[in-house]
Design a protein around this motif. Structure first.
Motif, PDB file in Angstrom:
ATOM      1  N   GLY A 152      -4.748  -5.796   2.230  1.00 56.97           N
ATOM      2  CA  GLY A 152      -4.676  -5.888   0.770  1.00 56.97           C
ATOM      3  C   GLY A 152      -3.422  -5.232   0.229  1.00 56.97           C
ATOM      4  N   ASN A 153      -3.051  -4.087   0.776  1.00 52.97           N
ATOM      5  CA  ASN A 153      -1.825  -3.418   0.338  1.00 52.97           C
ATOM      6  C   ASN A 153      -0.584  -4.196   0.744  1.00 52.97           C
ATOM      7  OD1 ASN A 153      -2.919  -1.176  -1.037  1.00 52.97           O
ATOM      8  ND2 ASN A 153      -3.317  -0.125   0.900  1.00 52.97           N
ATOM      9  N   ALA A 154      -0.649  -4.912   1.875  1.00 51.56           N
ATOM     10  CA  ALA A 154       0.480  -5.756   2.274  1.00 51.56           C
ATOM     11  C   ALA A 154       0.686  -6.876   1.262  1.00 51.56           C
ATOM     12  CB  ALA A 154       0.235  -6.322   3.670  1.00 51.56           C
ATOM     13  N   GLU A 155      -0.408  -7.483   0.807  1.00 49.64           N
ATOM     14  CA  GLU A 155      -0.308  -8.513  -0.234  1.00 49.64           C
ATOM     15  C   GLU A 155       0.305  -7.931  -1.500  1.00 49.64           C
ATOM     16  OE1 GLU A 155      -1.032 -11.699  -0.324  1.00 49.64           O
ATOM     17  OE2 GLU A 155      -2.214 -12.095   1.480  1.00 49.64           O
ATOM     18  N   ARG A 156      -0.148  -6.754  -1.874  1.00 52.43           N
ATOM     19  CA  ARG A 156       0.320  -6.125  -3.110  1.00 52.43           C
ATOM     20  C   ARG A 156       1.816  -5.815  -3.047  1.00 52.43           C
ATOM     21  NH1 ARG A 156      -3.402  -3.073  -3.122  1.00 52.43           N
ATOM     22  NH2 ARG A 156      -4.708  -4.145  -4.643  1.00 52.43           N
ATOM     23  N   ASN A 157       2.321  -5.565  -1.849  1.00 61.50           N
ATOM     24  CA  ASN A 157       3.733  -5.218  -1.676  1.00 61.50           C
ATOM     25  C   ASN A 157       4.583  -6.400  -1.224  1.00 61.50           C
ATOM     26  OD1 ASN A 157       4.282  -2.040  -1.869  1.00 61.50           O
ATOM     27  ND2 ASN A 157       2.191  -2.354  -1.126  1.00 61.50           N
ATOM     28  N   ASP A 158       4.005  -7.606  -1.252  1.00 62.34           N
ATOM     29  CA  ASP A 158       4.735  -8.836  -0.923  1.00 62.34           C
ATOM     30  C   ASP A 158       5.300  -8.823   0.493  1.00 62.34           C
ATOM     31  OD1 ASP A 158       4.324  -9.911  -3.528  1.00 62.34           O
ATOM     32  OD2 ASP A 158       5.997  -8.739  -4.287  1.00 62.34           O
ATOM     33  N   VAL A 159       4.556  -8.229   1.437  1.00 62.08           N
ATOM     34  CA  VAL A 159       5.001  -8.214   2.834  1.00 62.08           C
ATOM     35  C   VAL A 159       3.903  -8.728   3.762  1.00 62.08           C
ATOM     36  CG1 VAL A 159       6.694  -6.363   2.519  1.00 62.08           C
ATOM     37  CG2 VAL A 159       4.321  -5.788   3.116  1.00 62.08           C
ATOM     38  N   ALA A 160       2.956  -9.478   3.213  1.00 57.84           N
ATOM     39  CA  ALA A 160       1.819  -9.939   4.021  1.00 57.84           C
ATOM     40  C   ALA A 160       2.257 -10.815   5.183  1.00 57.84           C
ATOM     41  CB  ALA A 160       0.825 -10.693   3.136  1.00 57.84           C
ATOM     42  N   ALA A 208      12.936   2.693  -1.658  1.00 55.20           N
ATOM     43  CA  ALA A 208      12.004   1.900  -0.862  1.00 55.20           C
ATOM     44  C   ALA A 208      10.618   2.211  -1.399  1.00 55.20           C
ATOM     45  CB  ALA A 208      12.119   2.244   0.615  1.00 55.20           C
ATOM     46  N   VAL A 209      10.068   1.326  -2.213  1.00 53.83           N
ATOM     47  CA  VAL A 209       8.853   1.602  -2.980  1.00 53.83           C
ATOM     48  C   VAL A 209       7.655   0.924  -2.337  1.00 53.83           C
ATOM     49  CG1 VAL A 209       7.722   1.406  -5.221  1.00 53.83           C
ATOM     50  CG2 VAL A 209      10.195   1.815  -5.098  1.00 53.83           C
ATOM     51  N   VAL A 210       6.645   1.730  -2.013  1.00 50.51           N
ATOM     52  CA  VAL A 210       5.362   1.213  -1.552  1.00 50.51           C
ATOM     53  C   VAL A 210       4.371   1.394  -2.688  1.00 50.51           C
ATOM     54  CG1 VAL A 210       3.467   1.484   0.090  1.00 50.51           C
ATOM     55  CG2 VAL A 210       5.839   1.790   0.843  1.00 50.51           C
ATOM     56  N   ARG A 211       3.821   0.281  -3.151  1.00 54.32           N
ATOM     57  CA  ARG A 211       2.811   0.343  -4.211  1.00 54.32           C
ATOM     58  C   ARG A 211       1.445   0.331  -3.537  1.00 54.32           C
ATOM     59  NH1 ARG A 211       4.895   0.538  -8.933  1.00 54.32           N
ATOM     60  NH2 ARG A 211       7.022  -0.181  -9.289  1.00 54.32           N
ATOM     61  N   LEU A 212       0.715   1.402  -3.758  1.00 53.73           N
ATOM     62  CA  LEU A 212      -0.466   1.651  -2.941  1.00 53.73           C
ATOM     63  C   LEU A 212      -1.736   1.620  -3.771  1.00 53.73           C
ATOM     64  CD1 LEU A 212      -1.094   2.393   0.029  1.00 53.73           C
ATOM     65  CD2 LEU A 212      -1.160   4.773  -0.707  1.00 53.73           C
ATOM     66  N   ASP A 213      -2.759   1.032  -3.189  1.00 53.97           N
ATOM     67  CA  ASP A 213      -4.106   1.076  -3.727  1.00 53.97           C
ATOM     68  C   ASP A 213      -5.009   1.398  -2.546  1.00 53.97           C
ATOM     69  OD1 ASP A 213      -6.297   0.902  -5.301  1.00 53.97           O
ATOM     70  OD2 ASP A 213      -6.120  -1.215  -5.777  1.00 53.97           O
TER      71      ASP A 213
END
Length: 306
Positions: free
Chosen positions: A212-220, A136-141
């Motif tokens: 912004g992180n939700a957009e990056r992780n495709d869960v917005a 379960a990968v969270v890509r974080l900025d």
């Protein structure tokens, strides 16, 4: 791009006037720091409570201006902006620009929490040997908002969420992340199987980082973020609150009302030694209250009484 930096000592009472004067003459950014950060008895401010903006009694106020701004003319303009302020202790230096966020991300490595949860910088991949199919990968900025996974309080909450996923509790659940910071806990819950998540934070910058992180992780489309005063009142089967112990105690009624009967709660931001007060405050509404420690920090978990 270089900048001219102005630094000035001031008190908490004076700070708003100094800041207004600096902004009125074109400061690009104004930051605050503890004037006695190295003092052994100085109290650290880890994270403000909901609706609070705590400051130290004595501050160092720093402002950035465009490179080449004439220093004497700037001081003259500041004196004219507020004639009652003392600018005689202002100091200047030229500073080179640095992309601090990108430099930080270059030093940040993927981190694993529990069995499946990985927090990975947006520009990196899982390390060799990681099970990419099950991760379960969270890509974080995270930017400037609190919550990158490196702090023990965040780690404690991520481990708890990973365990809930193994139990099947998160599957298709709705999750509330109270004090969401960068949104890391809400994002992890969604990646671990939750259907919807709501983040709440009193810092507008944190809400921006979360979305912004939700957009990056495709869960917005599955994550909403609100300030406390605009949060819709609702109940959730899973609630996580990574804020300070004092805020947890004062917000006990609010947080208890957010947890559905039989639902789970995890609370962190609690220094070792503070967990008994938190447990006592929540014992009327929750059962199976337990404390878990990581370094100097605690996590308290419980189940909402039916």
């Amino acid at each position: 791009m270089p900048f001219l930096e102005l630094s000035l000592p001031c008190t908490e009472v004076q700070q708003p006037r100094y800041e207004r004067a600096l902004e009125s003459v074109g400061a690009l950014a104004v930051t605050l720091a503890d004037a006695h950060a190295d003092a052994p008895d100085e109290q650290a401010i880890f994270e403000p409570g909901v609706g609070e903006t705590p400051l130290w009694n004595e501050l160092v106020l720093t402002a950035l201006f465009e490179a080449g701004t004439p220093r004497e003319l700037l001081l003259y303009a500041l004196a004219a902006a507020d004639e009652d302020l003392d600018w005689s202790r202002a100091t200047f230096r030229d500073v080179e620009d640095q992309d601090w966020e990108r430099a930080w991300m270059d030093q940040y490595e993927p981190l694993q929490f529990g069995r499946r949860t990985w927090i990975v910088p947006w520009n990196q991949e899982l390390p060799p040997g990681a099970d990419a199919d099950d991760a379960a990968v969270v890509r974080l900025d995270p930017g400037l908002a609190f919550g990158s996974g490196t702090h023990p309080t965040t780690a404690l909450c991520l481990q708890w969420l990973d365990g809930l996923a193994d139990e099947g509790v998160l599957r298709d659940a709705r999750v509330l992340d109270f004090g969401c910071g960068s949104g890391i806990l809400a994002l992890a819950a969604l990646k671990l199987g939750a259907a919807q998540a709501v983040g709440v934070d009193n810092d507008p910058q944190a809400l921006t980082a979360t979305l912004g992180n939700a957009e990056r992780n495709d869960v917005a489309d599955r994550l909403q973020a609100y300030a406390p005063e605009t949060e819709p009142a609702d109940t959730y089967p899973v609630v996580v609150a990574n804020i300070l112990a004092s805020a947890l105690v004062s917000l006990a009624d609010t947080l208890a009302a957010r947890v559905a009967p039989g639902g789970r709660i995890a609370m962190s931001g609690i220094l070792a030694g503070q967990e008994d007060e938190v447990i006592a405050r929540y014992s009327a509404d929750f059962e199976s209250l337990q404390a878990h420690r990581l370094e100097d920090w605690m996590r308290v978990t419980g189940v909402r009484r039916r």
